[in-house]
Write a protein that holds these residues in place. Structure first.
Motif, PDB file in Angstrom:
ATOM      1  N   LYS A   1     -14.304   4.764   3.468  1.00 11.06           N
ATOM      2  CA  LYS A   1     -13.100   4.313   3.475  1.00 11.06           C
ATOM      3  C   LYS A   1     -12.116   4.893   2.366  1.00 11.06           C
ATOM      4  O   LYS A   1     -10.937   5.337   2.481  1.00 11.06           O
ATOM      5  CB  LYS A   1     -13.000   2.844   3.052  1.00 11.06           C
TER       6      LYS A   1
ATOM      7  N   GLY B   1      -0.090   2.963   5.223  1.00  9.25           N
ATOM      8  CA  GLY B   1      -1.057   2.643   6.201  1.00  9.25           C
ATOM      9  C   GLY B   1      -2.360   1.772   5.677  1.00  9.25           C
ATOM     10  O   GLY B   1      -3.202   1.507   6.674  1.00  9.25           O
ATOM     11  N   VAL B   2      -2.205   1.420   4.373  1.00  6.05           N
ATOM     12  CA  VAL B   2      -3.396   0.709   3.931  1.00  6.05           C
ATOM     13  C   VAL B   2      -3.068  -0.633   4.018  1.00  6.05           C
ATOM     14  O   VAL B   2      -2.166  -1.322   3.575  1.00  6.05           O
ATOM     15  CB  VAL B   2      -3.423   0.970   2.417  1.00  6.05           C
ATOM     16  N   LYS B   3      -4.064  -1.301   4.817  1.00  4.77           N
ATOM     17  CA  LYS B   3      -3.660  -2.557   5.509  1.00  4.77           C
ATOM     18  C   LYS B   3      -4.439  -3.714   4.331  1.00  4.77           C
ATOM     19  O   LYS B   3      -4.006  -4.864   4.290  1.00  4.77           O
ATOM     20  CB  LYS B   3      -4.084  -2.905   6.648  1.00  4.77           C
ATOM     21  N   SER B   4      -5.811  -3.240   4.076  1.00  4.75           N
ATOM     22  CA  SER B   4      -6.462  -4.425   3.625  1.00  4.75           C
ATOM     23  C   SER B   4      -6.634  -4.544   2.042  1.00  4.75           C
ATOM     24  O   SER B   4      -7.197  -5.333   1.283  1.00  4.75           O
ATOM     25  CB  SER B   4      -8.106  -4.124   3.697  1.00  4.75           C
TER      26      SER B   4
ATOM     27  N   MET C   1      -9.316  -3.061  -2.614  1.00  8.67           N
ATOM     28  CA  MET C   1      -9.777  -3.409  -1.585  1.00  8.67           C
ATOM     29  C   MET C   1     -11.043  -4.153  -1.941  1.00  8.67           C
ATOM     30  O   MET C   1     -11.770  -3.846  -2.596  1.00  8.67           O
ATOM     31  CB  MET C   1      -9.833  -2.208  -0.626  1.00  8.67           C
TER      32      MET C   1
ATOM     33  N   LYS D   1       1.018  -0.128   1.515  1.00  9.47           N
ATOM     34  CA  LYS D   1       0.986  -0.576   2.907  1.00  9.47           C
ATOM     35  C   LYS D   1       1.684   0.438   3.533  1.00  9.47           C
ATOM     36  O   LYS D   1       1.887   0.559   4.932  1.00  9.47           O
ATOM     37  CB  LYS D   1       1.288  -1.937   2.771  1.00  9.47           C
TER      38      LYS D   1
END
Length: 248
Positions: free
Chosen positions: A152, A199-202, A140, A196
């Motif tokens: 985070k 739920g990890v988007k970045s 990230m 992803k």
């Protein structure tokens, strides 16, 4: 009448004299009988019954000792019948179950320092480092501050992600979050897709920067004292993360 009177007198005298002669003999006979009374035995005509009479006539002497013996035996039996108190079993202390840990997020010059301190604490660890075979990095990008990066990272832990650490070496990638290094891009892309899905988007994938050296150390079956020592050690390395892992 005169002769009749004389005859009566003579008769009375004769009776009196006769009674005087019989009385001593009778006394002697009674006295003799009394002297021999103890020798008299009743005979029934059967030997067995006569013996039983003799035994019954004798005084019972053994009855008192028999009663005493019976009472003693009863007391002994009662004492024996009492349950013997048993000692309570001593609880055996359970052996302490060892804990397993993964210390990650050690970068650059921190790696050699961490190895030395692990040895000084007499801890045994297996090291995993990103070498020349690690070509792809999932991470990230750097966040605004170290505090935000740690927040985070805490969110990642709540998602069930365990392979991560906050970069805090003061270099180009300060405050970024590393999510793993891989030998090829295909493996990196596959791991990114899994993140992803959680739920990890970045998170992104890029070629690994050779300036960012990473290492992690795994510890197995540490007792409470060893675990405390490791926790204090990890606190000395900014950006490193110590997590308990499942023992295999």
């Amino acid at each position: 009448m005169k002769w009749l009177f004389i005859t009566l007198v003579i008769a009375n005298l004769a009776v009196y004299g006769f009674s005087q002669l019989e009385t001593p003999a009778s006394s002697i006979e009674l006295s003799q009988r009394e002297k021999n009374a103890s020798a008299v035995k009743v005979v029934t005509g059967q030997l067995g019954q006569a013996t039983a009479v003799n035994v019954a006539s004798e005084p019972v002497i053994a009855s008192a000792p028999l009663a005493t013996a019976t009472a003693t035996a009863t007391a002994t039996a009662t004492a024996t019948a009492k349950p013997t108190p048993t000692s309570k079993p001593t609880a055996t202390p359970l052996a302490e179950i060892g804990r397993c840990w993964r210390w990650a997020g050690i970068t650059g010059d921190q790696i050699d320092n961490a190895r030395t301190k692990i040895q000084n604490l007499s801890l045994i660890a297996s090291e995993t480092a990103s070498g020349e075979s690690s070509k792809v990095w999932v991470y990230m990008p750097p966040l605004a501050t170290l505090e935000i990066a740690k927040q985070k990272a805490a969110q990642l832990a709540e998602m069930g992600i365990t392979d991560y650490f906050v970069v805090n070496n003061g270099g180009r990638w300060q405050n970024s979050i590393s999510l793993g290094v891989f030998s090829n891009r295909e493996a990196g892309e596959r791991h990114l897709a899994e993140l992803k899905a959680l739920g990890v988007k970045s998170a992104v994938v890029r070629e690994k920067d050779d300036t960012l050296k990473q290492a992690s150390f795994s510890f197995k079956n540490l007792n409470s004292q060893q675990s405390d020592k490791l926790a204090k050690l990890s606190a000395q390395f900014s950006g490193s993360v110590l997590r308990e892992s499942k023992c295999k």
